[in-house]
Design an enzyme around this catalytic site. Structure first.
Site, mmCIF file in Angstrom:
data_model
loop_
_atom_site.group_PDB
_atom_site.id
_atom_site.type_symbol
_atom_site.label_atom_id
_atom_site.label_comp_id
_atom_site.label_asym_id
_atom_site.label_seq_id
_atom_site.Cartn_x
_atom_site.Cartn_y
_atom_site.Cartn_z
ATOM 1 N N GLY A 135 0.824 -1.206 0.000
ATOM 2 C CA GLY A 135 0.000 0.000 0.000
ATOM 3 C C GLY A 135 0.850 1.244 0.000
ATOM 4 C CB VAL A 193 2.367 0.065 3.876
ATOM 5 C CG1 VAL A 193 2.221 -1.032 4.922
ATOM 6 C CG2 VAL A 193 2.044 1.425 4.482
ATOM 7 C CG ASP A 233 -7.215 11.615 10.393
ATOM 8 O OD1 ASP A 233 -8.340 11.986 10.008
ATOM 9 O OD2 ASP A 233 -6.332 11.214 9.616
HETATM 10 N N1 LIG Z 1 -0.472 -2.417 9.943
HETATM 11 C C1 LIG Z 1 -0.836 -2.666 8.683
HETATM 12 N N2 LIG Z 1 -1.091 -3.913 8.289
HETATM 13 C C2 LIG Z 1 -1.445 -4.178 7.012
HETATM 14 N N3 LIG Z 1 -1.604 -3.235 6.067
HETATM 15 C C3 LIG Z 1 -1.360 -1.969 6.382
HETATM 16 C C4 LIG Z 1 -0.957 -1.609 7.711
HETATM 17 N N4 LIG Z 1 -0.785 -0.278 7.744
HETATM 18 C C5 LIG Z 1 -1.064 0.175 6.518
HETATM 19 N N5 LIG Z 1 -1.400 -0.821 5.688
HETATM 20 C C6 LIG Z 1 -1.745 -0.700 4.266
HETATM 21 O O1 LIG Z 1 -0.995 0.326 3.672
HETATM 22 C C7 LIG Z 1 -1.836 1.341 3.153
HETATM 23 C C8 LIG Z 1 -1.217 2.696 3.380
HETATM 24 O O2 LIG Z 1 -1.229 3.003 4.761
HETATM 25 P P1 LIG Z 1 -0.845 4.386 5.393
HETATM 26 O O3 LIG Z 1 -1.147 4.317 6.833
HETATM 27 O O4 LIG Z 1 0.529 4.749 4.981
HETATM 28 O O5 LIG Z 1 -1.688 5.468 4.674
HETATM 29 P P2 LIG Z 1 -3.234 5.684 4.572
HETATM 30 O O6 LIG Z 1 -3.839 5.690 5.929
HETATM 31 O O7 LIG Z 1 -3.770 4.731 3.579
HETATM 32 O O8 LIG Z 1 -3.263 7.093 3.901
HETATM 33 P P3 LIG Z 1 -2.849 8.490 4.510
HETATM 34 O O9 LIG Z 1 -1.383 8.478 4.671
HETATM 35 O O10 LIG Z 1 -3.296 9.391 3.418
HETATM 36 O O11 LIG Z 1 -3.613 8.638 5.781
HETATM 37 C C9 LIG Z 1 -3.165 1.138 3.852
HETATM 38 O O12 LIG Z 1 -4.218 1.550 3.078
HETATM 39 C C10 LIG Z 1 -3.193 -0.348 4.084
HETATM 40 O O13 LIG Z 1 -3.639 -1.015 2.924
#
Ligand SMILES: Nc1ncnc2c1ncn2[C@@H]1O[C@H](COP(=O)(O)OP(=O)(O)OP(=O)(O)O)[C@@H](O)[C@H]1O
Lengths: 369, 369
Positions: free
Chosen positions: A22, A29, A137
């Site tokens: 992601g 990620v 948030d």
């Molecule tokens: N702990 C986790 N376990 C599994 N997948 C995850 C985890 N954290 C994030 N992801 C995946 O990675 C993606 C990106 O996560 P990230 O927290 O960087 O940003 P976001 O919340 O999608 O966006 P933003 O940064 O705009 O808030 C998520 O949408 C999810 O699919």
């Protein structure tokens, strides 16, 4: 090599990075594993080099708060290490999030399921608030869900502590649809109640299966709120007309929540209404919410392992396409509908991968500062 | 969290009951006994001297014999001087107390992992302070920051940021004695028969002592509340005793001498014990809570110029050799990865779950950024 560098390299070796899953605004990620145990983990890689002021504030907040918080309903930060100019956060791996669960129209929610998600959300939030941390948030896609069904509050990139009361804070926080009226009115002295409003919106969304207060602009957000809950009077919310960005908005009548949430129990609506009280000082606290009769009445919350979850994505991918094709063109009815209306937005459904998730996310026009 | 937790279904068995402070990284990672502290510094210093000696010898045989390396006490003296400079700089920028106290803690912690012979506190101090502005949520642009500091470019501050963050183990949150002192001040106001003017004077004096305590090791040994109480007691023994008495409720559970009180609530141990406990803190503050003698530090700094780690001096032979070695290693790593990628392309399933070429590309950021 310096001792510090060596320690960092040792930490790094404890984790493997497998595949990209992601991408967020400031991070990529990856899925990975703990070498010693084979346990699945997620690595959030934040590129630091690109920021002219060094380590950026979201990353700093996320690390600062997650290092201190350990609770079953808060995502666990397992480790932090750096690689060249990247900061890597090792997080417990979580299969899905509440947004995906809500949007998966093949899933049916029982009242006991909603109660379980709410209990876990309040429990995690109560822990944050007890630690003097505001999340700022909360929204369904920041509530991640583990393989065992446990819900975890994630994404502390906007969090801050509030130990000093009366300290001026920015009102440009919280994704619009979950933002409380005091922030929309530019209030700079706020507290835990802002998170509670967001939880209230999520609570409603779990019942409606569509965002409860989807305003199109900040101005429209207030209107959307007042249309749903009635325009507040001075009595409802003393002093709100003196807030910095106050603007008079037409008078909408108060309609009972019951009109929209026809199937909900009265305990349930009582708690919901207490989360959505206009006056932040009268809004319920996370602690009181946990003691609300709703959580003690039948049906008891579902066991986390029994909660509905999107089907595991299969590697083929064609099933996902079919599903999307079958559902993209439905249109929803306007506000005031009674039963679960299909969503008005074009949405990706259950079988999606990480990539399409972030596309779905972009539709919600998040307005972060 | 009580009742809701015990409801069936979503109940959780592992709800934390640990007092907040005891769950903190400060409590878990940054508290030492006086002996541990000495041991940590002495062995760090010895290891540093060994490494630097080798670097001198590698440069030219026998060149290290004439060098008078700094010992642990001398290192500490130099750090102390720069703790004082943090305070001056904060005055100049009008940073809040929290920024100053945080930067001081960072500086102290940094030198429990590093030697001044590798990294001069003059530079580390600037980075620690800049980082502290961000971690306490009082960010200032790097440009504005560097602009106000003579002979300092933004890059000087940024270069060390990662090293500092790493040395802190990314434990950014700090519990401060001045906050605990504020708590005591609020508490005492609620006691009967308190004269506000007397209390206010005592608070001012106590705050002065808290600031002096920052020049000592107190925060690495004692809890913020112990330090705050000590300072209050130095300012007004009678008010401090009154507070301790008011807090002293009959112990609900046997006192646990190994777990110190949290910053907001002292442990339920008898008043006399508490007042005895703070005696060593008192003498520490009174004895060491002053700026070091400038002449003595000047001498240390003069010697430091001769025993600095040559590998850290840009342009020296040792520095260049180390750089070359690093670059060679990076090139080897890249070649290894490229070979792996080729192999994966040739025999691997590009859509499979195993490491594919694409993932390797992503990984390469670590080398190229
Ligand atoms: N702990 C986790 N376990 C599994 N997948 C995850 C985890 N954290 C994030 N992801 C995946 O990675 C993606 C990106 O996560 P990230 O927290 O960087 O940003 P976001 O919340 O999608 O966006 P933003 O940064 O705009 O808030 C998520 O949408 C999810 O699919």
């Amino acid at each position: 090599m310096d001792a510090v560098e060596k320690a960092n390299a040792e930490r790094q070796r404890r984790w493997t990075k497998e595949a990209k899953i992601g991408e967020g605004t400031y991070a990529v990620v990856y899925r990975g594993r703990e070498v010693a145990t084979g346990r699945k983990i997620a690595i959030k890689k934040i590129k630091v080099g690109q920021f002219k002021d060094g380590l950026d504030m979201s990353a700093i907040r996320e690390v600062k708060f997650l290092r201190e918080l350990k609770h079953q309903n808060v995502i666990e930060l397992l480790d932090v290490f750096s690689s060249k100019t990247n900061l890597n956060l090792v997080l417990e791996f979580l299969d899905t999030d509440l947004e995906l669960v809500i949007k998966d129209r093949s899933l049916v929610f029982l009242p006991a399921d909603i109660k379980a998600w709410m209990a876990m959300t309040f429990r995690g939030l109560e822990f944050c608030h007890r630690n003097w941390i505001l999340h700022r948030d909360l929204k369904p896609n920041n509530l991640l869900i583990g393989a065992d069904g446990q819900l975890k509050i994630a994404d502390f990139g906007l969090a801050r502590d509030f130990a000093d009361p009366g300290y001026k804070m920015t009102c440009q926080v919280i994704t619009r649809w979950y933002r409380p009226p005091e922030l929309l009115y530019g209030c700079r002295y706020y507290s835990t109640a802002v998170d509670i409003w967001s939880v209230g919106c999520i609570f409603a969304e779990l019942m409606l299966r569509t965002p409860y207060l989807p305003g199109e602009t900040d101005m429209d957000q207030l209107k959307t709120i007042f249309r749903a809950l009635g325009t507040p009077t001075e009595e409802d919310w003393p002093g709100h007309k003196k807030l910095p960005d106050y603007v008079p908005i037409e008078n909408f009548p108060k309609t009972p929540l019951r009109d929209l949430f026809t199937a909900a129990s009265s305990d349930c609506l009582n708690l919901l209404s207490k989360c959505l009280i206009y006056d932040p000082r009268r809004r319920i606290s996370a602690k009181d919410a946990l003691n609300h009769p709703y959580f003690f009445a039948l049906p008891y919350p579902s066991h986390p392992s029994k909660l509905p979850k999107p089907a595991k994505k299969d590697s083929g991918g064609h099933a996902a396409l079919e599903e999307v094709d079958g559902n993209v063109d439905f249109t929803g009815s306007g506000p005031g509908v009674k039963a679960n209306p299909p969503n008005r937005l074009k949405r990706k459904l259950s079988m999606e991968d990480g990539g399409s998730r972030s596309i779905a996310r972009r539709l919600d026009f998040t307005a972060k500062s | 969290m009580t009742a809701a937790v015990s409801t069936p279904g979503a109940s959780s068995s592992t709800v934390e009951k640990v007092p907040l402070y005891q769950g903190s990284t400060q409590y878990r990672h940054w508290r030492f006994s006086p002996e541990e502290l000495v041991h940590t510094r002495v062995s760090l210093n010895a290891a540093a001297v060994r490494v630097i000696k080798d670097a001198f010898e590698a440069d030219s045989l026998g060149s290290s014999t004439a060098v008078a390396f700094l010992d642990a006490n001398e290192e500490n003296l130099l750090v102390k001087l720069y703790i004082g400079k943090v305070s001056q700089l904060c005055g100049h920028f009008r940073f809040p107390e929290e920024v100053e106290a945080t930067a001081v803690s960072y500086l102290k912690r940094f030198y429990l992992k590093n030697t001044v012979m590798d990294w001069h506190p003059k530079n580390v101090m600037l980075t620690a302070l800049f980082l502290a502005t961000k971690t306490t949520n009082h960010p200032i642009s790097l440009e504005a920051y560097a602009h106000h500091i003579p002979k300092t470019a933004p890059s000087d501050v940024l270069e060390l940021e990662f090293l500092v963050a790493q040395s802190l183990g990314f434990d950014f949150a700090i519990w401060h004695a001045h906050k605990a002192l504020w708590g005591i001040w609020l508490d005492i106001q609620t006691l009967p028969d308190i004269r506000m003017d007397e209390l206010r004077d005592a608070y001012d004096v106590a705050l002065k002592h808290v600031r002096e305590s920052r020049l000592t090791d107190a925060e690495l040994i004692y809890t913020p509340s112990q330090i705050a109480l000590t300072c209050f007691s130095l300012a007004s023994p009678s008010l401090a005793s009154a507070w301790v008495r008011s807090k002293h409720t009959p112990p609900a559970s046997p006192p646990t001498p190994t777990s110190p009180p949290t910053p907001t609530s002292p442990s339920p141990i008898p008043e006399t014990d508490i007042l005895e406990l703070i005696e060593p803190i008192k003498s520490m503050i009174l004895q060491y809570g002053t700026m070091p003698d400038v002449e003595a530090v000047r001498e240390v700094d003069r010697r430091l110029r001769l025993c600095k780690n040559p590998e850290k001096i840009v342009g020296s032979n040792a520095y260049n050799r180390k750089l070359e070695a690093k670059e060679r290693k990076a090139a080897e790593k890249r070649a290894r990865k490229a070979a792996l990628a080729r192999k994966a392309m040739e025999e691997g399933d590009p859509f499979g779950d195993t490491i594919g070429p694409q993932d390797l590309d992503d990984d390469d950021d670590d080398d190229d950024d």
